[in-house]
Write an enzyme that holds these catalytic residues in place. Sequence first.
Site, PDB file in Angstrom:
ATOM      1  N   ARG A 177      -2.595   1.666   0.120  1.00  0.00           N
ATOM      2  CA  ARG A 177      -3.401   1.453   1.317  1.00  0.00           C
ATOM      3  C   ARG A 177      -2.495   1.547   2.532  1.00  0.00           C
ATOM      4  O   ARG A 177      -1.344   1.117   2.493  1.00  0.00           O
ATOM      5  CB  ARG A 177      -4.096   0.084   1.283  1.00  0.00           C
ATOM      6  CG  ARG A 177      -4.913  -0.198   0.035  1.00  0.00           C
ATOM      7  CD  ARG A 177      -6.010   0.799  -0.222  1.00  0.00           C
ATOM      8  NE  ARG A 177      -6.942   0.851   0.895  1.00  0.00           N
ATOM      9  CZ  ARG A 177      -7.860   1.782   1.042  1.00  0.00           C
ATOM     10  NH1 ARG A 177      -7.970   2.752   0.171  1.00  0.00           N
ATOM     11  NH2 ARG A 177      -8.661   1.766   2.079  1.00  0.00           N
ATOM     12  N   GLU A 201     -14.303   1.703   7.641  1.00  0.00           N
ATOM     13  CA  GLU A 201     -13.125   0.856   7.432  1.00  0.00           C
ATOM     14  C   GLU A 201     -13.526  -0.562   7.039  1.00  0.00           C
ATOM     15  O   GLU A 201     -12.947  -1.151   6.128  1.00  0.00           O
ATOM     16  CB  GLU A 201     -12.258   0.821   8.700  1.00  0.00           C
ATOM     17  CG  GLU A 201     -11.562   2.121   9.003  1.00  0.00           C
ATOM     18  CD  GLU A 201     -10.503   2.501   7.984  1.00  0.00           C
ATOM     19  OE1 GLU A 201      -9.935   1.609   7.325  1.00  0.00           O
ATOM     20  OE2 GLU A 201     -10.232   3.704   7.852  1.00  0.00           O
ATOM     21  N   ASN A 223     -12.810  -2.275   3.418  1.00  0.00           N
ATOM     22  CA  ASN A 223     -12.056  -3.530   3.317  1.00  0.00           C
ATOM     23  C   ASN A 223     -12.805  -4.550   2.462  1.00  0.00           C
ATOM     24  O   ASN A 223     -12.200  -5.232   1.636  1.00  0.00           O
ATOM     25  CB  ASN A 223     -11.800  -4.131   4.701  1.00  0.00           C
ATOM     26  CG  ASN A 223     -10.565  -3.566   5.367  1.00  0.00           C
ATOM     27  OD1 ASN A 223      -9.860  -2.738   4.821  1.00  0.00           O
ATOM     28  ND2 ASN A 223     -10.319  -4.022   6.586  1.00  0.00           N
TER      29      ASN A 223
END
Length: 143
Positions: A106, A47, A51
């Site tokens: 997203r 994650e 990002n």
Amino acid sequence: MLHNKMKIEFLSKSENEGFARVAVAAFVSQIDPTIEEISDLKTAVSEAVTNSIIHGYENKEDKLVMIEAEICDNNVTVIVEDNGVGIENLKEAMEPLYTSRPDLERSGMGFTVMESFMDNLEVVSEKGKGTKVIMKKIFKSVS
């Protein structure tokens, strides 16, 4: 006392997200984590790296993502850092379902996922200068 540290950097290509997961998992394997612990760590790293690539660098593939990991007994700290666009409103960005890229479909759950899989999450960001995600986890098993 077990103490070890590593640092890697790689281009901000989405293909490198898998490399980052495996590299951190391999490094942490020396403390003999459970499958669940390593899975949690890999998810959080994934994650954070995603990002950096999608939000920090806006999918520009020629930038660097840096990862540092440190083991101190059964405490693991992982830092994922980019020198991208930064986060304008960190409080808003940390809210579940918030996304700065709805055009990419997203989910806005990145920080929430990191928080749920790690024991501590700290995000430091400055607009135009990048973002540093500091994640800590206490592993139950120590060899």
